[in-house]
Design a protein around this motif. Structure first.
Motif, PDB file in Angstrom:
ATOM      1  N   ASP A 450      57.914  -9.827  35.694  1.00 57.87           N
ATOM      2  CA  ASP A 450      56.419  -9.149  36.296  1.00 57.87           C
ATOM      3  C   ASP A 450      57.818  -7.583  36.574  1.00 57.87           C
ATOM      4  OD1 ASP A 450      54.973 -10.448  35.949  1.00 57.87           O
ATOM      5  OD2 ASP A 450      54.930 -12.068  37.956  1.00 57.87           O
ATOM      6  N   ILE A 451      59.131  -7.981  36.980  1.00 58.18           N
ATOM      7  CA  ILE A 451      60.118  -7.018  38.116  1.00 58.18           C
ATOM      8  C   ILE A 451      60.263  -6.095  36.388  1.00 58.18           C
ATOM      9  CG2 ILE A 451      61.789  -6.750  39.065  1.00 58.18           C
ATOM     10  CD1 ILE A 451      59.716  -8.154  40.859  1.00 58.18           C
ATOM     11  N   LEU A 452      60.459  -7.009  35.514  1.00 53.67           N
ATOM     12  CA  LEU A 452      60.557  -5.346  34.250  1.00 53.67           C
ATOM     13  C   LEU A 452      59.694  -4.642  34.164  1.00 53.67           C
ATOM     14  CD1 LEU A 452      63.327  -5.626  31.980  1.00 53.67           C
ATOM     15  CD2 LEU A 452      62.107  -6.960  30.973  1.00 53.67           C
ATOM     16  N   ASN A 453      58.426  -5.307  34.593  1.00 52.26           N
ATOM     17  CA  ASN A 453      57.538  -4.437  33.846  1.00 52.26           C
ATOM     18  C   ASN A 453      57.062  -3.335  34.775  1.00 52.26           C
ATOM     19  OD1 ASN A 453      56.144  -5.139  31.160  1.00 52.26           O
ATOM     20  ND2 ASN A 453      55.791  -7.132  32.504  1.00 52.26           N
ATOM     21  N   ILE A 454      56.879  -3.457  35.948  1.00 49.23           N
ATOM     22  CA  ILE A 454      57.277  -2.854  36.750  1.00 49.23           C
ATOM     23  C   ILE A 454      57.949  -1.888  36.854  1.00 49.23           C
ATOM     24  CG2 ILE A 454      57.348  -1.820  39.322  1.00 49.23           C
ATOM     25  CD1 ILE A 454      55.732  -5.124  39.637  1.00 49.23           C
ATOM     26  N   LEU A 455      59.493  -2.045  36.424  1.00 49.49           N
ATOM     27  CA  LEU A 455      60.582  -0.834  36.448  1.00 49.49           C
ATOM     28  C   LEU A 455      60.004  -0.083  35.252  1.00 49.49           C
ATOM     29  CD1 LEU A 455      63.416  -3.397  37.453  1.00 49.49           C
ATOM     30  CD2 LEU A 455      62.327  -1.794  38.174  1.00 49.49           C
ATOM     31  N   THR A 456      59.607  -0.665  34.237  1.00 47.96           N
ATOM     32  CA  THR A 456      59.545   0.020  32.582  1.00 47.96           C
ATOM     33  C   THR A 456      58.857   0.397  32.719  1.00 47.96           C
ATOM     34  OG1 THR A 456      60.336  -2.162  31.299  1.00 47.96           O
ATOM     35  CG2 THR A 456      58.941  -0.112  29.999  1.00 47.96           C
ATOM     36  N   ARG A 457      57.506  -0.046  33.558  1.00 45.68           N
ATOM     37  CA  ARG A 457      56.108   1.089  33.155  1.00 45.68           C
ATOM     38  C   ARG A 457      56.003   2.034  34.198  1.00 45.68           C
ATOM     39  NH1 ARG A 457      51.680  -4.324  33.109  1.00 45.68           N
ATOM     40  NH2 ARG A 457      51.804  -4.719  30.626  1.00 45.68           N
ATOM     41  N   ASN A 458      56.424   1.672  35.236  1.00 47.23           N
ATOM     42  CA  ASN A 458      57.167   3.040  36.624  1.00 47.23           C
ATOM     43  C   ASN A 458      58.268   4.089  36.232  1.00 47.23           C
ATOM     44  OD1 ASN A 458      54.279   1.877  37.785  1.00 47.23           O
ATOM     45  ND2 ASN A 458      55.234   0.199  36.970  1.00 47.23           N
ATOM     46  N   ASN A 459      58.675   3.976  35.123  1.00 49.16           N
ATOM     47  CA  ASN A 459      60.171   4.841  34.902  1.00 49.16           C
ATOM     48  C   ASN A 459      61.113   4.933  36.110  1.00 49.16           C
ATOM     49  OD1 ASN A 459      58.397   6.524  32.446  1.00 49.16           O
ATOM     50  ND2 ASN A 459      57.962   7.315  34.384  1.00 49.16           N
ATOM     51  N   LEU A 460      61.386   3.333  36.330  1.00 47.38           N
ATOM     52  CA  LEU A 460      62.419   2.795  37.623  1.00 47.38           C
ATOM     53  C   LEU A 460      63.988   2.669  36.694  1.00 47.38           C
ATOM     54  CD1 LEU A 460      59.828   0.813  40.143  1.00 47.38           C
ATOM     55  CD2 LEU A 460      61.490   3.793  39.927  1.00 47.38           C
ATOM     56  N   ALA A 461      63.250   2.547  34.916  1.00 46.28           N
ATOM     57  CA  ALA A 461      64.308   1.529  34.527  1.00 46.28           C
ATOM     58  C   ALA A 461      65.621   2.263  35.161  1.00 46.28           C
ATOM     59  CB  ALA A 461      63.698   1.548  33.220  1.00 46.28           C
ATOM     60  N   ASN A 462      65.709   3.322  34.592  1.00 48.40           N
ATOM     61  CA  ASN A 462      67.319   4.330  35.014  1.00 48.40           C
ATOM     62  C   ASN A 462      67.294   4.770  36.277  1.00 48.40           C
ATOM     63  OD1 ASN A 462      67.287   4.923  31.946  1.00 48.40           O
ATOM     64  ND2 ASN A 462      65.717   6.926  32.335  1.00 48.40           N
ATOM     65  N   VAL A 463      66.880   4.510  37.195  1.00 48.01           N
ATOM     66  CA  VAL A 463      67.193   4.613  38.005  1.00 48.01           C
ATOM     67  C   VAL A 463      67.309   3.357  38.854  1.00 48.01           C
ATOM     68  CG1 VAL A 463      66.259   5.223  40.836  1.00 48.01           C
ATOM     69  CG2 VAL A 463      65.302   6.350  38.868  1.00 48.01           C
ATOM     70  N   LEU A 464      66.991   2.062  38.529  1.00 42.90           N
ATOM     71  CA  LEU A 464      67.490   0.861  38.922  1.00 42.90           C
ATOM     72  C   LEU A 464      67.797   0.263  37.385  1.00 42.90           C
ATOM     73  CD1 LEU A 464      64.769  -0.481  41.346  1.00 42.90           C
ATOM     74  CD2 LEU A 464      66.881   0.273  41.955  1.00 42.90           C
ATOM     75  N   TYR A 465      68.887   1.200  36.846  1.00 43.21           N
ATOM     76  CA  TYR A 465      69.960   0.715  35.778  1.00 43.21           C
ATOM     77  C   TYR A 465      70.039  -1.037  35.952  1.00 43.21           C
ATOM     78  CZ  TYR A 465      72.262   0.356  31.491  1.00 43.21           C
ATOM     79  OH  TYR A 465      73.176   0.102  30.480  1.00 43.21           O
ATOM     80  N   ASN A 466      70.523  -1.219  36.680  1.00 40.29           N
ATOM     81  CA  ASN A 466      71.170  -2.361  36.577  1.00 40.29           C
ATOM     82  C   ASN A 466      70.566  -3.685  36.254  1.00 40.29           C
ATOM     83  OD1 ASN A 466      74.427  -2.084  36.932  1.00 40.29           O
ATOM     84  ND2 ASN A 466      73.899  -0.193  37.930  1.00 40.29           N
ATOM     85  N   CYS A 467      69.354  -3.624  37.682  1.00 41.24           N
ATOM     86  CA  CYS A 467      68.603  -4.478  38.096  1.00 41.24           C
ATOM     87  C   CYS A 467      67.531  -4.899  36.202  1.00 41.24           C
ATOM     88  CB  CYS A 467      67.583  -4.184  38.921  1.00 41.24           C
ATOM     89  SG  CYS A 467      68.335  -4.321  40.654  1.00 41.24           S
ATOM     90  N   HIS A 468      67.612  -3.636  35.541  1.00 37.76           N
ATOM     91  CA  HIS A 468      66.415  -3.487  34.570  1.00 37.76           C
ATOM     92  C   HIS A 468      67.266  -4.367  33.635  1.00 37.76           C
ATOM     93  CE1 HIS A 468      64.696  -2.244  31.097  1.00 37.76           C
ATOM     94  NE2 HIS A 468      63.649  -2.145  31.655  1.00 37.76           N
ATOM     95  N   THR A 469      68.699  -4.266  33.859  1.00 36.30           N
ATOM     96  CA  THR A 469      69.951  -4.366  32.617  1.00 36.30           C
ATOM     97  C   THR A 469      70.359  -6.148  33.302  1.00 36.30           C
ATOM     98  OG1 THR A 469      70.786  -2.465  32.418  1.00 36.30           O
ATOM     99  CG2 THR A 469      71.703  -4.819  31.192  1.00 36.30           C
ATOM    100  N   ALA A 470      69.924  -6.724  34.481  1.00 39.01           N
ATOM    101  CA  ALA A 470      70.020  -7.618  34.299  1.00 39.01           C
ATOM    102  C   ALA A 470      68.808  -8.957  33.927  1.00 39.01           C
ATOM    103  CB  ALA A 470      70.374  -8.207  35.629  1.00 39.01           C
ATOM    104  N   ILE A 471      68.056  -7.955  34.169  1.00 35.62           N
ATOM    105  CA  ILE A 471      66.802  -8.965  33.992  1.00 35.62           C
ATOM    106  C   ILE A 471      66.562  -9.117  32.851  1.00 35.62           C
ATOM    107  CG2 ILE A 471      64.514  -9.065  34.171  1.00 35.62           C
ATOM    108  CD1 ILE A 471      64.244  -7.599  37.184  1.00 35.62           C
ATOM    109  N   ARG A 472      66.588  -8.188  32.178  1.00 41.12           N
ATOM    110  CA  ARG A 472      66.082  -8.157  30.149  1.00 41.12           C
ATOM    111  C   ARG A 472      68.040  -8.765  30.295  1.00 41.12           C
ATOM    112  NH1 ARG A 472      68.768  -2.160  28.540  1.00 41.12           N
ATOM    113  NH2 ARG A 472      68.695  -3.690  26.195  1.00 41.12           N
TER     114      ARG A 472
END
Length: 542
Positions: A450-472
């Motif tokens: 769910d967190i990964l979807n929120i970050l990806t769909r709302n263009n937050l992946a680059n802003v919260l890059y480390n969080c996005h990477t950790a969840i992946r």
């Protein structure tokens, strides 16, 4: 082509077209793995119909898309091998990944069964893969571990083991003769099932079948005994089986086993889903552990009442089947002397003794096995768990920052300690406004995906890059080798006894087209025909 005539491809052209199609599907999967960067490897082996050992290769990745992120476990190949040692198998795996163009340095997880040659911490495959990549965390197959929990517990509790043996003996008796099987059919709604030594789900099915149709099985045995066509062997075996099972001890035993195996099988099926992650698997194991603790408190009383309800209409007495004897005269008279100790008979009732020797012994062994089998699962869940759910919602900032720093040190090639610590303080407030878009009521109910979807769909992946990477990375970690087991089902269908001489390349090609049928269905036939025609073109440029 003339009217009324049909044109067929020759066997050679068919094979070449199958090979081309499989190559295109395999290429698309490998390109997706390379694009997604992080992956886990899953390998498991089984012999085929021609007695060749086949190693199933599965790659687990996370598909990142604005339309929705999801976990994929993709089949790549069947690999024939004849080695048994961990070092030899690891060399085969590393060589295969290299030939596929998949960089082992991006592997973040490895999943195998619990065999010593695969899971050994010194000479197992996982140890040698870790030498090539220290970040490739080994996760034991949860489903196999759960099977071992039941297997080890039952093997140490003889009364529990005896009940399972009697159930299997009953199945063998009926299934070994068509006459007996046909006699059983009219009396039951669910036919008896055989038990597997390795799959405890089969034991759940076997116990459930005899529990649901117990009266019908007794009627079938009585019919065989009274039948004039039954031979002496059938008569003797049916009488012996009727004596074994038509008692309260057996009814109470299968009632207890039915409750335990049914609950274990529920968790076992859940952890074999492709889309499940470590967090969800850990919760299923925690839930099962809590259930066992609760069942220990009141399960025997409930099982006793259910057994009485089953036994009463059949006229079976509550004290039947218990073969406990007094210990007073265990030493024969001729060997006793004046100093021999004579033990007075126990005042403990048969029901109470059965509770102690069967129920409590079995449940305690199951609980004890749980404490050591899922350590790595719980540890990994704890390492990443601060990124979503209740921990993210309720934990103080200091705890989140410390957890973030510890995780970044563990994955220092992928995560920046300073970056992750800074981002974790912003993650909570960043995702809350988007919860309703994911049909989530609050932060407590979120999962990693769910967190990964929120970050990806709302263009937050680059802003919260480390969080996005950790969840992946977390979602990439394997839970079970169920996908490998499912590929073996296709192996048995494709390479059956009529096709036992099938070559290795054709086997792998047919397997990937069948297993990855969704990707195969998306292929353009025009493109395939064009590539085939290009490959077969014989014109020589002048």
């Amino acid at each position: 082509m003339e009217k009324g005539r049909v044109s067929y491809m020759s066997p050679k052209i068919q094979n070449e077209f199958i090979s081309l199609t499989a190559r295109v599907v395999r290429k698309s999967i490998i390109e997706a793995v390379q694009e997604r960067k992080y992956f886990s490897i899953l390998f498991d082996a089984t012999p085929d119909t021609s007695h060749k050992e086949q190693l199933s290769q599965i790659i687990r990745t996370v598909n990142i898309s604005t339309s929705g992120c999801f976990i994929e476990e993709s089949f790549i190949d069947f690999i024939h091998f004849d080695k048994k040692k961990g070092l030899e198998i690891s060399k085969i795996i590393l060589a295969k990944l290299k030939s596929d163009g998949i960089d082992i340095k991006h592997c973040r997880g490895q999943g195998y069964d619990n065999g010593a040659n695969m899971s050994g911490i010194y000479n197992g495959v996982q140890a040698h893969i870790k030498e090539a990549n220290e970040f490739a965390v080994y996760m034991p197959c949860v489903a196999h571990s759960l099977n071992l929990v039941g297997q080890n517990a039952a093997s140490k509790v003889l009364p529990a083991k005896l009940i399972l043996g009697q159930i299997q003996s009953l199945y063998v008796f009926f299934s070994s003769s068509t006459e007996r099987w046909n006699t059983l059919k009219p009396h039951v709604h669910k036919m008896l099932k055989s038990q597997s030594l390795t799959r405890w789900s089969s034991k759940a099915d076997a116990v459930s079948a005899i529990c649901e149709d117990f009266k019908g099985i007794l009627d079938a045995l009585q019919e065989l005994i009274n039948s004039e066509t039954s031979n002496s062997e059938t008569l003797a075996s049916a009488t012996a089986h009727l004596h074994q099972v038509s008692n309260f001890r057996f009814i109470l035993g299968i009632t207890i086993w039915n409750s335990i195996l049914g609950r274990i099988n529920f968790a076992n099926v859940a952890v074999q889903a492709k889309e499940i992650d470590i967090g969800a698997a850990g919760k299923h194991m925690e839930s099962l552990h809590i259930w066992l603790l609760e069942f220990r408190k009141n399960g025997y009383k409930i099982s006793l009442e259910l057994a009485k309800e089953k036994a009463l209409p059949l006229g079976i007495e509550e004290d039947s089947g218990f073969a406990y004897r007094s210990t007073r005269n265990r030493i024969p008279a001729r060997y006793r002397d004046s100093e021999s100790v004579v033990v007075e008979p126990s005042q403990e009732s048969n029901i109470s003794r059965f509770e102690r020797e069967f129920f409590l012994a079995l449940v305690d062994k199951l609980i004890l096995e749980f404490q050591g089998r899922f350590t790595s699962l719980y540890r990994t869940q704890e390492d990443f768990g601060f990124l979503w759910g209740k921990t993210l919602a309720d934990s103080p900032t200091e705890y989140l920052e410390k957890a973030a720093a510890d995780l970044a040190l563990k994955y220092n090639d992928d995560l920046s300690p300073e970056g992750l610590v800074t981002e974790i303080g912003r993650l909570r407030t960043a995702v809350i406004p988007f919860l309703k878009d994911e049909n989530l009521q609050n932060l407590h109910s979120t999962r990693a995906i769910d967190i990964l979807n929120i970050l990806t769909r709302n263009n937050l992946a680059n802003v919260l890059y480390n969080c996005h990477t950790a969840i992946r990375i977390f979602l990439t970690l394997p839970v079970s080798v169920a996908s490998n087991e499912r590929s073996f089902s296709k192996l048995k269908l494709i390479k059956n006894y009529l096709r036992s001489t099938m070559g290795q390349e054709r086997l792998s090609d047919l397997a990937i087209l069948s297993i990855e049928h969704e990707k195969t269905a998306l292929l353009s036939f025009d493109t395939l025909i064009h590539e085939f025609a290009t490959a077969k073109c014989r014109r020589v440029p002048i």
